[in-house]
Design a protein around this motif. Structure first.
Motif, PDB file in Angstrom:
ATOM      1  N   GLU A  78      31.058  10.308-115.905  1.00  0.00           N
ATOM      2  CA  GLU A  78      32.102   9.288-115.704  1.00  0.00           C
ATOM      3  C   GLU A  78      31.836   7.981-116.481  1.00  0.00           C
ATOM      4  N   GLU A  79      30.638   7.450-116.329  1.00  0.00           N
ATOM      5  CA  GLU A  79      30.297   6.176-116.970  1.00  0.00           C
ATOM      6  C   GLU A  79      30.344   6.266-118.489  1.00  0.00           C
ATOM      7  N   GLY A  80      29.866   7.402-118.988  1.00  0.00           N
ATOM      8  CA  GLY A  80      29.902   7.616-120.436  1.00  0.00           C
ATOM      9  C   GLY A  80      31.329   7.759-120.927  1.00  0.00           C
ATOM     10  N   GLU A  86      36.804   3.616-124.535  1.00  0.00           N
ATOM     11  CA  GLU A  86      36.854   2.289-125.158  1.00  0.00           C
ATOM     12  C   GLU A  86      36.889   2.380-126.687  1.00  0.00           C
ATOM     13  N   ILE A  87      36.199   3.377-127.245  1.00  0.00           N
ATOM     14  CA  ILE A  87      36.200   3.470-128.716  1.00  0.00           C
ATOM     15  C   ILE A  87      37.289   4.426-129.233  1.00  0.00           C
ATOM     16  N   GLY A  88      38.130   4.897-128.331  1.00  0.00           N
ATOM     17  CA  GLY A  88      39.300   5.668-128.753  1.00  0.00           C
ATOM     18  C   GLY A  88      39.078   7.162-128.898  1.00  0.00           C
ATOM     19  N   VAL A  89      37.983   7.691-128.332  1.00  0.00           N
ATOM     20  CA  VAL A  89      37.731   9.139-128.411  1.00  0.00           C
ATOM     21  C   VAL A  89      38.537   9.859-127.323  1.00  0.00           C
ATOM     22  N   LYS A  90      39.130  10.983-127.695  1.00  0.00           N
ATOM     23  CA  LYS A  90      39.875  11.782-126.697  1.00  0.00           C
ATOM     24  C   LYS A  90      38.866  12.551-125.839  1.00  0.00           C
ATOM     25  N   ILE A  91      39.021  12.444-124.529  1.00  0.00           N
ATOM     26  CA  ILE A  91      38.088  13.170-123.668  1.00  0.00           C
ATOM     27  C   ILE A  91      38.845  14.156-122.780  1.00  0.00           C
ATOM     28  N   HIS A  92      38.168  15.210-122.397  1.00  0.00           N
ATOM     29  CA  HIS A  92      38.786  16.245-121.573  1.00  0.00           C
ATOM     30  C   HIS A  92      37.935  16.470-120.341  1.00  0.00           C
ATOM     31  N   GLN A  93      38.562  16.312-119.185  1.00  0.00           N
ATOM     32  CA  GLN A  93      37.801  16.572-117.958  1.00  0.00           C
ATOM     33  C   GLN A  93      37.616  18.075-117.820  1.00  0.00           C
ATOM     34  N   TRP A  94      36.428  18.472-117.419  1.00  0.00           N
ATOM     35  CA  TRP A  94      36.126  19.897-117.325  1.00  0.00           C
ATOM     36  C   TRP A  94      36.333  20.395-115.907  1.00  0.00           C
ATOM     37  N   ASN A  95      37.289  21.327-115.747  1.00  0.00           N
ATOM     38  CA  ASN A  95      37.524  21.994-114.462  1.00  0.00           C
ATOM     39  C   ASN A  95      37.689  21.046-113.282  1.00  0.00           C
ATOM     40  N   PRO A  98      33.421  16.010-112.490  1.00  0.00           N
ATOM     41  CA  PRO A  98      33.072  14.789-113.238  1.00  0.00           C
ATOM     42  C   PRO A  98      32.226  15.045-114.494  1.00  0.00           C
ATOM     43  N   TYR A  99      32.644  15.996-115.286  1.00  0.00           N
ATOM     44  CA  TYR A  99      32.025  16.272-116.591  1.00  0.00           C
ATOM     45  C   TYR A  99      33.151  16.148-117.609  1.00  0.00           C
ATOM     46  N   TYR A 100      32.897  15.410-118.668  1.00  0.00           N
ATOM     47  CA  TYR A 100      33.950  15.198-119.671  1.00  0.00           C
ATOM     48  C   TYR A 100      33.412  15.651-121.024  1.00  0.00           C
ATOM     49  N   THR A 101      34.259  16.372-121.765  1.00  0.00           N
ATOM     50  CA  THR A 101      33.823  16.807-123.092  1.00  0.00           C
ATOM     51  C   THR A 101      34.546  15.994-124.157  1.00  0.00           C
ATOM     52  N   ALA A 102      33.917  15.926-125.315  1.00  0.00           N
ATOM     53  CA  ALA A 102      34.543  15.259-126.461  1.00  0.00           C
ATOM     54  C   ALA A 102      34.083  15.977-127.717  1.00  0.00           C
ATOM     55  N   ASP A 103      34.902  15.920-128.743  1.00  0.00           N
ATOM     56  CA  ASP A 103      34.572  16.531-130.022  1.00  0.00           C
ATOM     57  C   ASP A 103      33.450  15.715-130.680  1.00  0.00           C
ATOM     58  N   GLU A 106      34.373  13.739-133.782  1.00  0.00           N
ATOM     59  CA  GLU A 106      35.204  12.575-133.457  1.00  0.00           C
ATOM     60  C   GLU A 106      34.339  11.437-132.893  1.00  0.00           C
ATOM     61  N   VAL A 107      33.376  11.799-132.064  1.00  0.00           N
ATOM     62  CA  VAL A 107      32.503  10.770-131.472  1.00  0.00           C
ATOM     63  C   VAL A 107      31.698  10.072-132.572  1.00  0.00           C
ATOM     64  N   ALA A 108      31.084  10.860-133.464  1.00  0.00           N
ATOM     65  CA  ALA A 108      30.262  10.263-134.526  1.00  0.00           C
ATOM     66  C   ALA A 108      31.111   9.348-135.412  1.00  0.00           C
ATOM     67  N   CYS A 109      32.283   9.843-135.798  1.00  0.00           N
ATOM     68  CA  CYS A 109      33.128   9.064-136.714  1.00  0.00           C
ATOM     69  C   CYS A 109      33.651   7.785-136.058  1.00  0.00           C
ATOM     70  N   LEU A 110      34.122   7.895-134.827  1.00  0.00           N
ATOM     71  CA  LEU A 110      34.701   6.718-134.192  1.00  0.00           C
ATOM     72  C   LEU A 110      33.649   5.679-133.811  1.00  0.00           C
TER      73      LEU A 110
END
Ligand code: 48H
Length: 262
Positions: A78-80, A86-95, A98-103, A106-110
């Motif tokens: 959640e905290e992450g 805040e930096i504009g990365v799209k996140i997806h909640q898993w099932n 409270p686990y969120y995935t991101a590409d 995308e994380v490195a670039c943003l």
């Protein structure tokens, strides 16, 4: 008008040396452009401080790109997730949990884009091979081309001055290792040395990353995986919230110091 190769060369050379010269004196010099170092750069630059990041590799991002075992997705809690949003990365909640995935790409670039946009400068292909000291305080970094080290050529380095140095080299703790070897630096750990990371325990490791983010020697703050390695904490695997939160924390701590000095 034909393109003039000499003008292209002159433009690059002049601009690069202007940039490097400008950053020979800086508020904060960050070693390593992984998630913790980039987050710290973004937050400090956003506060208006002069920040330079030195990255040994050609690419920024450190261990982000590989996700978990080369599956290029990362997980944050959640905290992450707050910081990724805040930096504009799209996140997806898993099932719905409270686990969120991101590409990972995308994380490195943003992260890098946000740090640059905020005004931090990133110098890639440059490695930190040593620190500059005055009495018992680190006052700057000693730099060389990564290619020099790789080729094994004996080429003397150059130095820059920084009010604070951030050790963000991950598992390696490259800056602290050299300080230990050459200065016999006594760090703020139980043994006074880099203790070395422990095996995986994500839950505890993620909290300890943030708790151990601190000034570990006068002038040097440790962040990210380097904080775990320095203080002998567990590793966490491909959950990256702790790295981002640690980068945010180190920026807060240094900003407080710098503001006091103004
Ligand atoms: C210049 C250098 C030098 C040098 C190294 O490893 P990183 O991604 O670091 P963190 O702490 O921001 O993130 C750690 C994370 O990627 C990770 O490994 C995790 C979460 N592991 C958990 C687990 O269980 O395994 O980035 C450090 C960067 C790299 O890009 C290096 O190339 C760079 O620092 N670097 N740059 N001068 N001497 N040494």
């Amino acid at each position: 008008m034909g393109l003039d190769e000499l003008k292209i060369s002159r433009a690059i050379i002049e601009r690069f040396f202007h940039k490097l010269t400008e950053y020979l004196e800086t508020d904060v010099a960050i070693v390593g452009a992984g998630p913790s170092g980039l987050m710290a750069a973004y937050k400090l630059a956003k506060e208006g401080f002069k920040v330079a990041v030195f990255e040994r590799r050609m690419s920024i991002g450190g261990g982000i790109w590989g996700g978990g075992m080369m599956f290029n997705e990362i997980v944050v809690q959640e905290e992450g997730a707050r910081l990724l949003k805040e930096i504009g990365v799209k996140i997806h909640q898993w099932n719905g949990q409270p686990y969120y995935t991101a590409d990972a790409v995308e994380v490195a670039c943003l992260l890098a884009a946000k740090a640059l946009e905020a005004g931090a400068k990133i110098f890639n292909l440059i490695m930190v091979e040593d620190v500059m000291v005055r009495e018992e305080r680190v006052v700057g970094l000693v730099l060389n081309w990564t290619a020099t080290e790789m080729s094994g050529l004996h080429v003397d380095p150059l130095a820059l001055r920084a009010k604070y140095v951030v050790e963000a080299t991950g598992h390696e703790t490259a800056v602290l290792n050299v300080m230990q070897k050459k200065l016999g630096a006594k760090l703020k750990t139980e043994t006074g040395l880099v203790i070395g990371e422990k095996s995986m325990w994500a839950e505890v490791a993620e909290t300890l990353t943030v708790n151990y983010t601190q000034e570990v020697y006068p002038g040097v703050f440790v962040t990210g995986m380097a904080a775990n390695a320095t203080f002998g904490a567990y590793r966490m695997g491909p959950i990256f919230g702790g790295m981002l939160l640690s980068g945010e924390r180190v920026a807060q701590l240094i900003a407080e110091r710098l503001k006091k000095e103004i």
